[in-house]
Design an enzyme around this catalytic site. Structure first.
Site, short mmCIF file in Angstrom:
data_model
loop_
_atom_site.label_atom_id
_atom_site.label_comp_id
_atom_site.label_asym_id
_atom_site.label_seq_id
_atom_site.Cartn_x
_atom_site.Cartn_y
_atom_site.Cartn_z
N THR A 123 34.57 33.23 49.71
CA THR A 123 33.51 33.90 48.95
C THR A 123 33.72 33.68 47.45
OG1 THR A 123 33.36 35.44 50.81
CG2 THR A 123 32.24 36.12 48.83
N HIS A 124 34.28 32.54 47.10
CA HIS A 124 34.51 32.22 45.70
C HIS A 124 33.35 31.38 45.16
CE1 HIS A 124 39.00 32.69 46.94
NE2 HIS A 124 38.34 33.82 46.96
#
Lengths: 587, 263
Positions: free
Chosen positions: A514-515
């Site tokens: 989720t970067h």
């Protein structure tokens, strides 16, 4: 028609890490602060009770605490020639929702980017010449240096109680730490976590290979700690329920454990949850924000006037709110002009699984940031000349969990079901460990965000459209890293290995990371950035935008440490702005 | 009240599907409405938090434990098909009990009656593409409830036409051959994607075998015992202190251990 509420000094959109830190720091100067959060209130005692929190199905599989795609999602495609379709079910990334945001369900790996990361374009050209830069790239130097951010990294680490071992204090290399890191004023506030059996094998093997392993910095903290805000935390118990979960032990740094207990006591602060900001309102000339419009839980629309608007949602939703509000010129990849949505990047994941004949890794005794890492192949810590790619990766031996719905590794060639599968699952649960590479992603002309022409959210607003794929530079880098991981896991004693190359084309289906970064990047040139070096909008000077949306490209690390540092860096500028409102950098 | 459910409300957030209260009013909402220190901005329908953390003792959100017995979604014949199917996916053998013994059919049945079964939390607005890219993931209009209802009917029609009996009545070797054909897409079911049916049952079987027993599967922590997962003990500092040593304590679930209820 929206009904108008009384004015506030500061309106904050989103109550995660950045929103809660700014709310606290500004409320304690006496300003009237309201935070609008579209998700529910969440706190440890109620929502992450020890009798309910360790539930793999509920949180990791059904995504109970995450933003529901029904409420908002994105559309995606791999390149501009395709038709984007909605991400109907989260897979590759998993945005948070509610108070705490992604800072609630994160694993807690809290890195500082390396000094070279902040001037990667200049640095790579200086060392290797223009030819090293990949085709179609839009890599930019950051408008802020590591040295400028150092005190702000430190501040975030102190507030979050980060556990780790310094590798470089004031220029002096520290044994056991990361020798490649930028100089720090002082060590981490708490010592590193204990490590597991796999990490001891990794440390030994990597050291013998001439590499430089160190315990990775962790927001699952190693001992009781009271932070500068007076919030207390307890030691991590290695329960193995970090990422995608709230922590019931007060051991994982989050807005809930580190900021909110102090923040709610500030008499001039108010949080309104279940309130979704739909638009930042602008004055007639478009140069000043007058406040925000939001919709409450019953669907009623309100106007909240405010002197200062701080955009503190998740990176992707910051970008969408700017697009929906008409702040900054939307990016157009055809002409290369415009800025909002430009330079979206992501992260690579690759590595190697090792199967051991006889080992008991006890993968369930774990923490989100438990792990030993090495930076020998990150950033420009190695000679890129022979490889022809830009960027690098942090390489890690870690066990974050052994939760069996999702974690039941089997060797290649194992049937997917039946007695043979069952036997392989039983035989390998204790005998497998991974060495993984989390890598940088550069920015490119055709990787970007804009508004989708077809699909809408339940309020009738266009979804954001993500156009993204891993480019040849990232494929080359990540696959080279996977081979490095395989060498290490073999040296650790694995009897067989499985190489995990970068999955291309990028797919929304398997969870990756989720970067998500970029789309509202900071810079020194308003033609290639949305924000100036203080995270202030070039176009609307009383709007500041926090978060990883400001990264001009992504480095080979988890982003939250840098997000925290940028928040304190920007806070300093906001305090100056409040004394003398206006653009902090002239166009 | 649809709005609370539609947007953010607590009313639909429990994966077990049980609604904690009607009309969008939660127990916690009622508690908060009476909490003296909570002030509300006039008229705004929002949780307002100021001056104190909104927490009351025992104010947590447990899932309602599944009570085994009967089926809420499946018909008896559908349940028999699912039971036979999962029994082949994770069979009882010399390593111990399998999915059938673990209550996986009950698990799937209860999951299908909840928000998962209707894809209630997913983005299900059209238009639906006829030819999505594989990288774009789920693009079907069918909810899990529809997948099971239509998929099992198609499987039964196929079995009746091919073997002149239902799936559950086939010999294990024939079931295995058929399941392998569904997995590869080699077997064409009438008007239903064989891969879709396989994937639905397969994923749910793994979930039901390894999820906390509170959801009706993983009975007696069969799945956890198979691999040696100790469950929700939540404190493994002792394990970390003893690297590379076998863990010997039995697992614990969200409801404790069966033996704890015995005196």
């Amino acid at each position: 028609m929206a009904r108008r509420l009384p004015r506030k000094d500061v309106v904050i959109v989103g109550l995660g890490w950045t929103g809660s830190i700014l709310a606290y720091e500004l409320a304690r100067t006496g300003l009237d602060v309201v935070a609008l959060e579209r998700g529910p209130w969440r706190d440890t005692a109620s929502d992450f009770n020890i009798g309910t929190a360790p539930d793999e199905l509920r949180y990791a599989v059904r995504h109970d605490i995450f933003l529901r795609p029904k409420q908002e999602t994105l559309t995606m495609r791999n390149n501009p020639s395709q038709t984007a379709l909605p991400i109907r079910k989260w897979g590759s990334f998993l945005p948070g929702n509610g108070v705490g945001g992604a800072g609630l369900h994160w694993n807690g790996q809290t890195w500082r980017f390396l000094p070279d990361d902040f001037r990667i374009r200049s640095h790579m050209i200086e060392r290797y010449g223009q030819g090293i830069l990949p085709e179609g790239n839009q890599i930019q130097d950051w408008p802020v240096s590591y040295d400028e951010l150092e005190p702000h990294y430190d501040r975030f680490e102190q507030v979050a109680g980060i556990s780790g071992k310094a590798g470089n204090i004031k220029g002096k290399i520290q044994p056991g730490g990361n020798p490649f890191e930028g100089a720090r004023e002082r060590d981490y506030p708490t010592p590193p976590l204990k490590q597991g059996y796999a990490q001891s094998l990794f440390t030994k093997a990597a050291t013998e290979m001439g590499l430089h392993p160190f315990p990775r910095p962790s927001a699952n903290i190693s001992m009781a700690y009271t932070n500068p805000y007076g919030c207390s935390m307890a030691p991590c118990t290695y329960c193995g329920f970090c990422e995608w979960f709230g922590c019931a032990n007060y051991s994982k740094s989050s807005p809930q454990t580190c900021v909110l207990p102090a923040l709610v006591r500030e008499p001039t602060f108010e949080a309104r949850t279940d309130c979704e900001v739909t638009k930042i309102n602008l004055s007639g000339d478009g140069k000043t924000a007058t406040g925000v419009t939001y919709v409450d839980a019953s669907g009623e629309e309100w106007e909240q006037p405010g002197d200062l608007v701080l955009v503190c949602a998740f990176s992707l939703f910051n970008v969408r709110l700017l697009l929906l509000s008409g702040i900054g010129k939307p990016y157009d990849p055809a002409s290369g002009k415009g800025v909002v949505g430009r330079n979206y990047a992501y992260q690579t994941g690759s590595g190697a699984l090792g199967f051991f004949n006889d080992a008991k890794f006890n993968p369930f005794a774990a923490a989100g940031s438990l792990g030993v890492a090495l930076d020998d192949y990150n950033s420009d810590n190695f000679d890129h000349g022979p490889h022809g790619f830009v960027g690098g990766a942090s390489i890690t031996s870690a066990h974050t969990n052994g939760r069996p719905i999702r974690y039941h590794p089997t060797p290649p060639g194992t049937p997917t079901w039946g007695s043979a599968w069952k036997k392989a699952v039983k035989d390998n649960y204790q005998r497998v460990t991974n060495v993984g590479a989390q890598g940088s992603v550069m920015s490119y002309r055709n990787n970007y965000l804009d508004l989708d022409p077809t699909y809408k959210d339940p309020l009738g607003r266009p979804l954001m459209r993500m156009t993204f794929d891993y480019q040849p530079n990232e494929q080359k880098m990540a696959n080279w890293m996977a081979e490095r991981c395989q060498e290490i896991v073999k040296a650790m004693g694995a009897s067989s290995t499985k190489l995990n190359r970068l999955g291309v084309p990028w797919s929304v289906v398997p969870y990756q990371t989720t970067h998500n970064t970029g789309g509202a990047v900071m810079g020194n040139d308003p033609n290639t950035s949305v924000l100036n070096r203080y995270l202030q909008s070039w176009d609307v000077s009383n709007v500041f935008v926090m978060g990883a949306s400001a990264f001009p490209q992504n480095a080979g690390y988890n982003p939250t440490g840098t997000v925290g540092a940028l928040t304190y860096w920007s806070l300093e500028a906001i305090l100056k702005y409040l004394k003398s409102p206006g653009a902090l950098v002239s166009r | 009240m649809e709005s609370a459910d539609r947007r953010y409300g607590r009313t639909s957030r429990r994966p077990d599907g049980a609604s904690p209260a009607r009309h969008g009013v939660t127990r916690r909402g009622l508690l908060l409405a009476t909490a003296a220190l909570l002030v509300t901005t006039s008229g705004v329908n929002a949780r307002v938090v100021t001056k104190v953390l909104p927490w009351k003792p025992n104010d947590a959100y447990p899932v309602a434990p599944v009570v085994p017995g009967g089926y809420l979604f499946f018909t008896a014949s559908e349940a028999a098909v699912v039971e036979a199917f999962v029994d082949r996916l994770i069979p009882a053998d010399d390593l111990g009990p399998g999915a059938k013994e673990a209550g996986v059919t009950t698990f799937i049945d209860r999951q299908l009656t909840g928000p998962y079964g209707g894809h209630d939390w997913l983005y299900m607005a059209g238009p639906f593409s006829e030819n999505p890219l594989p990288s774009q993931g789920l693009q079907s209009e069918l909810t899990p409830r529809q997948q099971y209802r239509m998929g099992i009917a198609a499987l039964e029609a196929y079995c009746k036409a091919t073997f002149n009996r239902g799936f559950a009545e086939l010999a294990a070797a024939d079931q295995d051959k058929l399941i392998a054909g569904l997995e590869k897409g080699a077997v064409q079911l009438p008007n239903f994607s064989s891969k879709t049916l396989f994937t639905a049952i397969y994923n749910n079987a793994i979930e039901g075998f390894f999820a906390d027993p509170i959801y009706g599967g993983n009975r007696d922590m069969i799945g956890w015992k198979l691999v040696g997962f100790p469950g929700v003990r939540y404190d493994f500092r002792d394990v970390i202190d003893r690297p590379n040593q076998a863990y010997t304590l039995p697992p614990v679930s969200l409801q404790g251990r069966p033996a704890w209820g015995e005196r």
